[in-house]
Scaffold this active site. Structure first.
Site, short mmCIF file in Angstrom:
data_model
loop_
_atom_site.label_atom_id
_atom_site.label_comp_id
_atom_site.label_asym_id
_atom_site.label_seq_id
_atom_site.Cartn_x
_atom_site.Cartn_y
_atom_site.Cartn_z
N SER A 107 0.81 -1.22 0.00
CA SER A 107 0.00 0.00 0.00
C SER A 107 0.85 1.28 0.00
O SER A 107 1.58 1.52 -0.94
CB SER A 107 -0.97 -0.05 1.18
OG SER A 107 -1.88 1.01 1.10
N ASP A 123 -2.08 6.30 -3.57
CA ASP A 123 -0.99 5.55 -2.95
C ASP A 123 -0.59 4.44 -3.93
O ASP A 123 -1.12 4.37 -5.05
CB ASP A 123 -1.39 5.02 -1.57
CG ASP A 123 -2.48 3.97 -1.64
OD1 ASP A 123 -3.22 3.95 -2.64
OD2 ASP A 123 -2.61 3.17 -0.70
N ASP A 183 -1.07 1.26 -4.24
CA ASP A 183 -2.00 0.25 -4.75
C ASP A 183 -3.33 0.85 -5.16
O ASP A 183 -4.29 0.13 -5.44
CB ASP A 183 -2.17 -0.92 -3.77
CG ASP A 183 -2.84 -0.53 -2.48
OD1 ASP A 183 -2.74 0.63 -2.08
OD2 ASP A 183 -3.48 -1.41 -1.86
N ASP A 230 -5.81 2.49 -3.82
CA ASP A 230 -7.11 2.54 -3.12
C ASP A 230 -7.35 3.89 -2.48
O ASP A 230 -8.49 4.26 -2.20
CB ASP A 230 -7.30 1.36 -2.14
CG ASP A 230 -6.18 1.21 -1.14
OD1 ASP A 230 -5.25 2.05 -1.13
OD2 ASP A 230 -6.22 0.24 -0.35
#
Ligand code: MG
Length: 456
Positions: A97, A241, A243, A245
């Site tokens: 993340s 970020d 990833d 999300d």
């Protein structure tokens, strides 16, 4: 027993905590948990070692007799969409993340597309530590990994289908996308383009070393992006970020807005557009009370939850409502899936602008102004819990929420005092309409914390 999962998945420094053999065994435990014959979708973001860790995950899952489908490079919400909508039994995402570049990790997704609940993590941990791995039938080892087709196309199509495409197209928005050199570059740029927007990118090439900025979108890491947004004269910019999300929104004046602020204006928009949905939203106690103050006039109930996106997601599923969100930029739109989704949030901001026909900065200026002060006091968790009790005592006549530390509501201020979930720290967040008042309250709380910490 040991613990592997933190607030959102397993994370570690590559080749220190997160080694190949560890990942194979973890995936073997995950495969045992899902069971022989389960269909599992596996993906990764751009992070270092991502490709080999993905192969290690596949090896572990296949050992347990799972049938693996490989999505390869994709955002976490993109993977979650495919798991939730295409009948997979689960998913595994290789990502850390927003952590620094030297980290990687594993997120496990349930068949409904949401991160697995804590009880399932405990089951995987117990299989791992007690070595209760269950090998699959050897016949399942042949042709057990297959490429999953169309994962990004289908996901982008689903997002575009949930907003008013024609109206957005007519507005011809200019959007700067900052995917932090990672997989948001593959999804959000497409969403903006398919909604008739002009797409600019910064930090838009895939690079596991994150040369452009830190993978966490913050006021500091997005400073250059904000300058570029203003110079280009875009309608807004979005910073993800690693990833994809989270989405932090930057307005046309180059001002960076925290996720609770952008979520509040989105909820105002969604209330008008979807009168059929329950007027209820979910957010962690770390969000500002401006959310409640502003949304009250639309009759929207704000449900405060513990910190942690899987917790918010499960609450949204249980209670239903318009949205769930976090101040770090996570926004969950249950019409797609109750999971944080940076590309979906971007599409909704575009829709908001198309409906409002004004500048984003003007929309943000409608929100009440609060001055934030964030600080922390190092101390062991037991002491931090004592401080929380002391604060409850002192402010007992105020309205408060005590599900995660203590959040106190005042006339023109609020604050949150809670032990950190990951470090020996007490976290203090204060917001007040007056700057000196915010500082005064924060200083007072620090003094109380030090007093409690120094007593035996
Ligand atoms: Mg993330």
């Amino acid at each position: 027993m040991g613990r592997l999962f933190g607030t959102d998945g397993v994370r570690g420094v590559v080749n220190r905590e997160l080694t190949i053999d560890f990942v194979v065994r973890l995936a073997y435990a995950i495969g045992t948990f899902f069971g022989e014959g389960s269909r599992i979708l596996v993906g990764r973001d751009v992070r270092i070692g991502g490709e080999v860790f993905m192969k290690a995950v596949e090896a572990g899952l296949v050992s347990a007799g799972c049938k693996v489908y490989e999505a390869d490079l994709i955002t976490t919400p993109g993977l979650q969409y495919n798991v939730g909508y295409k009948g997979f039994d689960g998913g595994v995402m290789v990502t850390a993340s927003h952590n620094p570049p030297e980290y990687n990790g594993i997120k496990v997704i349930a068949s409904d597309g949401i991160e697995i609940p804590r009880e399932a993590e405990e089951e995987i941990e117990s299989i791992f530590f007690e070595q209760r791995f269950r090998p699959g039938n050897i016949t399942l080892l042949t042709s057990s990994v297959e490429r999953a087709p169309g994962v990004i196309d289908d996901y982008v199509k689903a997002i575009v289908g949930l907003v008013d495409r024609e109206r957005i197209k007519a507005r011809k928005l200019k959007v700067l996308v900052d995917p932090a050199n990672s997989v948001g570059a593959l999804t959000t740029t497409r969403v903006v383009r398919e909604l008739g927007g002009k797409v600019y990118t910064i930090n838009g090439h895939l690079d596991p070393f994150f040369p452009g900025r830190h993978p966490e979108p913050t006021v500091e890491s997005l400073r250059e992006t904000a300058l570029v947004a203003k110079a280009l004269g875009v309608d807004f910019a979005v910073g993800h970020d690693a990833d994809g999300d989270r989405a932090i929104i930057i307005d046309d004046l180059g001002r960076i807005h925290w996720g609770d602020r952008s979520a509040t204006i989105l909820v105002e928009h969604l209330v008008g557009k979807h009168p059929e949905l329950p007027r209820r939203v979910y957010t962690a106690v770390s969000s500002s009370i401006l959310v409640e103050e502003y949304l009250r006039k639309h009759g929207v109930e704000v449900v405060w939850t513990k910190v942690g996106s899987p917790i918010i997601a499960r609450e949204v599923v249980r209670g239903g409502g318009l949205a769930g969100f976090e101040e770090n930029g996570g926004f969950m739109y249950p019409k797609l899936l109750p999971v944080r989704d940076g590309a979906m949030k971007t599409a909704l901001i575009m829709e908001l602008l198309a409906y409002e026909n004004t500048r984003l900065s003007e929309i943000f200026d409608r929100l009440p102004k609060y001055y934030p002060v964030k600080t922390k006091v190092p101390m062991p968790r037991e002491k931090a819990l004592q401080v929380v009790e002391k604060v409850k005592e002192i402010y007992s006549s105020n309205r408060m929420v005590t599900i995660d530390g203590v959040k106190v509501f005042g006339e023109d201020y609020w604050f949150l005092v809670r032990p950190s979930g990951t470090e020996p720290l007490l976290r203090i967040m204060v917001e007040a309409k007056d700057k000196s008042k915010a500082e005064e309250i924060a200083n007072n709380l620090v003094r109380i914390a030090r007093e409690v910490a120094s007593t035996k």
